[in-house]
Design an enzyme around this catalytic site. Sequence first.
Site, PDB file in Angstrom:
ATOM      1  N   CYS A  74       0.807  -0.950  -0.024  1.00 30.09           N
ATOM      2  CA  CYS A  74      -0.025   0.009  -0.014  1.00 30.09           C
ATOM      3  C   CYS A  74       0.746   1.178  -0.002  1.00 30.09           C
ATOM      4  O   CYS A  74       2.183   1.267   0.217  1.00 30.09           O
ATOM      5  CB  CYS A  74      -0.991  -0.142   1.211  1.00 30.09           C
ATOM      6  SG  CYS A  74      -0.216  -0.249   2.659  1.00 30.09           S
ATOM      7  N   GLU A  79      -7.190   8.046   5.847  1.00 26.82           N
ATOM      8  CA  GLU A  79      -7.043   7.887   4.446  1.00 26.82           C
ATOM      9  C   GLU A  79      -8.147   7.749   3.455  1.00 26.82           C
ATOM     10  O   GLU A  79      -9.276   7.035   4.202  1.00 26.82           O
ATOM     11  CB  GLU A  79      -6.028   6.735   4.119  1.00 26.82           C
ATOM     12  CG  GLU A  79      -4.614   6.943   4.535  1.00 26.82           C
ATOM     13  CD  GLU A  79      -3.557   6.016   4.169  1.00 26.82           C
ATOM     14  OE1 GLU A  79      -2.211   6.388   3.831  1.00 26.82           O
ATOM     15  OE2 GLU A  79      -3.970   4.863   4.039  1.00 26.82           O
TER      16      GLU A  79
END
Length: 178
Positions: free
Chosen positions: A69, A116
């Site tokens: 990620c 996020e």
Amino acid sequence: MTELTNNYVILVDENDNPLGTMEKIEAHEKAKLHRAFSVFIYNSDNELMLQQRALTKYHTPGLWTNTCCSHQKLNESNVEAGKRRLQEEMGFTTGLQETISFIYKAPFENGLTEHEYDYILVGEYNDDPKPNPEEVNDWKWMKLEDIEADIRKNPRDYTEWFKIIFEKHKNEMVKSST
């Protein structure tokens, strides 16, 4: 907007509209909402490739998490970003498909917070990766039900964001298969 490098993230609102950029550590210190992506790579046995973060990472070192990620660069699509980071961290690339996106917030013990707008990207790969030792300490394939059981048994072995995104991803997979 300033030039976006590996040290900057794209700040966004709750609808993923870009608001500017900020240095990555500062965004994590201030818990600013920013764009990110999470890659889930499966093999043909439907096992998920997990990585154990390098022991030298500035947060969550040595914890298990999804395949890779990171954060998109300016004018980089989610899939382009996922392929780039997959190569940088795990030493391979493969086709990726964008699935779901959502907002999450995960504070860390060191005072940093991941806040996020995360896109989950899914792909298939059947060979061994060639992980970058600066990013990855170890890796393994696991069945989803084994991951779920191990998270319940050993929650401290996994990153906070992985526990959140794994549940969202698993629920989406169940929805799309019915």
